[in-house]
Write an enzyme that holds these catalytic residues in place. Structure first.
Site, short mmCIF file in Angstrom:
data_model
loop_
_atom_site.label_atom_id
_atom_site.label_comp_id
_atom_site.label_asym_id
_atom_site.label_seq_id
_atom_site.Cartn_x
_atom_site.Cartn_y
_atom_site.Cartn_z
N GLU A 226 50.81 57.43 47.79
CA GLU A 226 51.41 58.33 48.78
C GLU A 226 50.37 59.30 49.34
OE1 GLU A 226 54.49 58.12 45.32
OE2 GLU A 226 52.33 57.79 45.61
N CYS B 268 55.88 60.79 42.30
CA CYS B 268 55.87 61.60 41.08
C CYS B 268 56.28 63.03 41.38
CB CYS B 268 54.49 61.57 40.41
SG CYS B 268 53.15 62.25 41.40
N THR C 130 39.99 30.27 20.36
CA THR C 130 39.40 30.10 21.68
C THR C 130 37.95 30.56 21.70
OG1 THR C 130 41.55 30.35 22.75
CG2 THR C 130 39.62 30.74 24.12
N ARG D 165 34.68 36.14 37.98
CA ARG D 165 33.43 35.72 38.60
C ARG D 165 33.62 35.27 40.05
NH1 ARG D 165 33.18 34.17 33.34
NH2 ARG D 165 33.69 31.97 33.64
N GLU E 164 44.99 34.33 27.66
CA GLU E 164 44.32 33.05 27.90
C GLU E 164 43.94 32.38 26.58
OE1 GLU E 164 41.21 32.61 30.70
OE2 GLU E 164 42.19 33.80 32.26
#
Length: 397
Positions: A70, A93, A214, A225, A314
């Protein structure tokens, strides 16, 4: 009030009155999307200031969370905000934090009308921003694109209401719905377009999480990237119960310029932590959930306490299954490639495949699209949608 150079106005003469609010709120939501992943611990908020069918200024929450959307729009509008309508994606807010209340800034700018779809569950606001505007004579319209506003602000809403971030689970599978098992380096099952989209998802996350499996299989870096978005890399989170992270790993080697937090059950050991902490690794220690496992709920609570609002998972099958079983996944993104892995692949959820997302009515299909030769299917958790609607309702006017 200090002003920025006045923004070039833009007219939307094709709009008819019944659709003006929907069209401009859609623009504000697009602007809010620009800040995803860059504004935590604050929500990303979009704002559009208009006179009739003419856009006077646009704004969105800036990197680091300030200025708020805002305030950013008001600075761009300058005197053009007087008598205008502001479309804002979240309740302004009403409390003094590191910046003054946005509601007061809107009143001071003499904005005459505010279109705001949903309230902020933060107890410091919780309707107070709307009340401040009403008391000052500002006309309030509510509910426009409320469902979309809740979803784009879900990280903030869930952090305040449930003390956890919004959680996205990413799964990259082969044509026969298998996950590749790396041997110290990634094995791609999707093409460059799908992988680029996955990096874009990283740019909109505050943090990205994997498990020890992983790390061992892929030795990933987990940064964004995409050209021009390298600075939007999320904080990397590693679940490493025994604290076996090697200082030679890509994660540790990049800790000085891309945040790395390790969650572990291992007791303090000066010899095992000095090298990592000297490289910039932040270590969080937990009590056990299941034997040898860090509780997903405890990990998410820690992230929320650190200000994280959006988490992208992930990790491998075991991590994916644990967060799904804990009932804390809000959205699932399934990238499906064209090659088959057969017996060389792993089931994506340990001992389960992906049919549950089609069969379980809890999961709502929200997107299906091609990404080059591959495709993306996105599911949203119906329970999450219900929670967002309950804790971030339309403002009362």
């Amino acid at each position: 009030m200090m002003t920025r150079p006045h923004q070039q106005t833009e007219k939307f003469e094709h709009l008819t009155t019944p659709h003006i609010d929907e069209q401009f709120m859609a623009i504000a939501l697009r602007l809010a999307g620009r800040g995803l992943g860059a504004t935590w611990p604050n929500p990303s908020v979009g704002a559009v200031i208009t006179h009739g069918n003419e856009v006077v200024a646009r704004g969105w929450t800036q990197p680091g969370g300030r200025p708020h959307g805002e305030t950013d729009a008001l600075l761009r509008a300058g005197e053009g905000a007087k008598g205008a309508t502001m479309y804002v994606t979240f309740e302004p807010c009403a409390h003094h934090g590191q910046t003054p209340p946005c509601a007061d800034a809107i009143v001071a700018a003499d904005v005459s009308r505010v279109v705001c779809p949903i309230t902020d569950p933060d107890p410091r606001v919780a309707g107070g921003g709307i009340a401040r505007l009403k008391d000052a004579g500002v006309t309030i319209e509510t509910g426009v694109h409320a469902a979309e506003a809740r979803w784009i602000t879900a990280g903030h809403i869930l952090r305040k209401a449930e003390r956890r971030p919004f959680v996205q689970l990413k799964l990259a599978v082969s044509a026969d719905s298998r996950v590749a098992s790396g041997d110290g380096a990634p094995v791609w099952v999707t093409g460059p377009v799908a992988r680029a989209h996955g990096h874009l998802m990283r740019a909109t996350a505050d943090a990205i999480l994997i498990g020890r499996g992983t790390l061992q299989a892929d030795d990933p870096k987990l940064t964004c990237r995409l050209p021009g978005l390298e600075h939007r890399s999320p904080v990397r989170i590693l679940l490493d119960s025994k604290l076996g992270l090697s200082p030679a790993s890509k994660l540790a080697q990049s800790a000085s310029h891309a945040g790395l937090w390790v969650f572990t059950l291992a007791p303090p050991n000066q010899n095992s932590t000095d090298a990592l902490t000297n490289m910039g690794v932040k270590i969080h220690r937990f009590g056990g959930g299941q034997p040898g496992l860090i509780s997903p709920a405890a990990a998410l609570e820690c992230l929320a306490d650190e200000g994280i609002t959006r988490l992208l998972i992930e990790g491998g099958p075991r991590v994916a299954r644990s967060f799904l079983d804990a009932g804390v996944v809000d959205e699932v993104l399934i990238y499906r490639g064209t090659r088959e892995l057969g017996a060389n692949g792993l089931l994506p959820l340990v001992d389960r495949d992906l049919k549950e997302f089609e069969a379980d009515t809890t999961w709502k299909l929200s997107e299906a699209r091609a990404l080059g030769d591959d495709n993306l299917v996105r599911y949203r958790n119906g329970a999450s949608l219900a929670t967002l609607e309950r804790v971030a309702p339309e403002p009362r006017v």
